[in-house]
Design a protein around this motif. Structure first.
Motif, short mmCIF file in Angstrom:
data_model
loop_
_atom_site.label_atom_id
_atom_site.label_comp_id
_atom_site.label_asym_id
_atom_site.label_seq_id
_atom_site.Cartn_x
_atom_site.Cartn_y
_atom_site.Cartn_z
N ASP A 61 -3.54 32.44 -2.47
CA ASP A 61 -2.34 32.36 -1.64
C ASP A 61 -2.19 31.04 -0.89
O ASP A 61 -1.18 30.82 -0.21
CB ASP A 61 -2.33 33.51 -0.62
N ARG A 66 -1.89 27.45 -4.91
CA ARG A 66 -0.47 27.11 -4.75
C ARG A 66 -0.27 25.68 -4.24
O ARG A 66 0.84 25.31 -3.84
CB ARG A 66 0.20 28.10 -3.80
N ASP A 67 -1.30 24.88 -4.27
CA ASP A 67 -1.24 23.51 -3.76
C ASP A 67 -0.22 22.70 -4.58
O ASP A 67 -0.34 22.59 -5.79
CB ASP A 67 -2.63 22.87 -3.85
N ARG A 68 0.74 22.08 -3.88
CA ARG A 68 1.76 21.26 -4.53
C ARG A 68 1.60 19.78 -4.18
O ARG A 68 2.42 18.97 -4.58
CB ARG A 68 3.17 21.76 -4.15
N GLY A 83 -1.88 26.95 -0.05
CA GLY A 83 -1.41 25.66 -0.50
C GLY A 83 -2.34 24.58 0.01
O GLY A 83 -3.53 24.82 0.23
N VAL A 128 3.91 24.97 0.91
CA VAL A 128 4.38 26.33 0.70
C VAL A 128 4.36 27.07 2.03
O VAL A 128 3.96 26.53 3.06
CB VAL A 128 3.52 27.05 -0.37
#
Length: 291
Positions: free
Chosen positions: A268, A242-244, A270, A184
């Motif tokens: 906030d 927000r870790d993908r 990632g 992100v």
């Protein structure tokens, strides 16, 4: 970087801020010829997947500012370290114990980022007399082939292939491409700033780390070889909401499995941006070591 021979004859590479960079060779369990290290609290960094084994900036700088000695062991199959097909996450604890013997280090705290997280937890669980505290950042949780474990991964191809076995994972890597959507905006900012060296290290690991990456992923999606309930030392878990790469459900699962752990969720962050908490984590780990 030093080379250390383990009891089974394998060679691992060790980076250690307390010694010169000149090559040295030791046998596990013996430190003959090894210069006495400064009497500083020691922190062991468990590298992300993939890695070359080098302790890059800002790891060195952050540890030095806190008076900490920093040591890292290259996992099998990475950076010239001998591979160990079929290794489990737990096997890293045995390797670490032998390295600590060779370096004459009695007590450490351990920290792992991403794929290093499970290995840091293994050290805490299986070396309770040597490991005083543990911290993880963006660590996967023990494998469960359920939607909750997989959901939210931008690219799960490597782990899916690993679930089919080592050869399938190696074959997958031959044609795999990096998916930039894994990161992100805050991750890209970190990679353009303080953590540029991490991205460079992962790129350098590339082809030479093919076997290490395959064996890491196979280890992650099979039995880790220890129970999280065996981790009884002070534990700090950090995960970005927000870790993908390793979705936040993994951090929450670790926190549920270790209710006495201190869990911090960063709204906030990632997968890379969460590393901004490393200075504070080193403060906490250093405090435990000095207590």
């Amino acid at each position: 970087m030093q080379t250390i021979e383990l009891r089974d004859g394998r060679i691992v590479l060790v980076d250690d801020t307390a010694v010169d960079d000149a090559p040295a060779r030791h046998t596990a369990g013996r430190a003959a010829g090894h210069a006495a290290a400064p009497d500083r609290p020691t922190l062991v960094w468990h590298h992300e997947s993939p890695h070359t084994g080098v302790l890059f900036e800002p790891l060195r700088r952050t540890a030095a500012a806190r008076g900490l000695r920093l040591v890292a062991v290259t996992r099998p199959g990475y950076g010239g370290a001998d591979p160990l097909p079929g290794r489990r996450v737990a096997d890293g604890a045995s390797d670490l114990g032998q390295v600590l013997d060779a370096l004459g280090i009695a007590r450490v705290a351990v920290v792992g980022g991403s794929g290093g997280g499970p290995h840091a937890l293994a050290a805490a669980a299986l070396l309770p007399d040597r490991v005083a505290a543990v911290a993880t950042l963006a660590s996967p949780s023990p494998f469960a082939d359920t939607p909750a474990w997989w959901d939210g991964m931008a690219d799960d191809g490597g782990l899916r292939a690993a679930a089919a076995g080592r050869e399938a994972r190696i074959t997958w890597a031959a044609t795999a491409d990096f998916d930039p959507s894994q990161f992100v905006d805050t991750d890209w900012a970190a990679l353009d700033g303080d953590w540029a060296a991490l991205g460079q290290d992962a790129s350098a690991a590339g082809g030479p780390g093919l076997l290490g990456g395959a064996d890491d992923d196979v280890a992650f999606v099979t039995d880790w070889g220890f129970a999280l309930s065996a981790v009884t030392v002070p534990t700090f878990l950090v995960h970005g909401a927000r870790d993908r790469v390793v979705p936040v459900a993994h951090g929450r699962a670790l926190a549920r499995a270790m209710p006495s752990a201190r869990y911090e969720e960063r709204p906030d962050d990632g997968h890379i941006a969460v590393l901004s908490t490393l200075p504070a984590l080193m403060d906490r780990l250093g405090a435990v070591l000095r207590a």
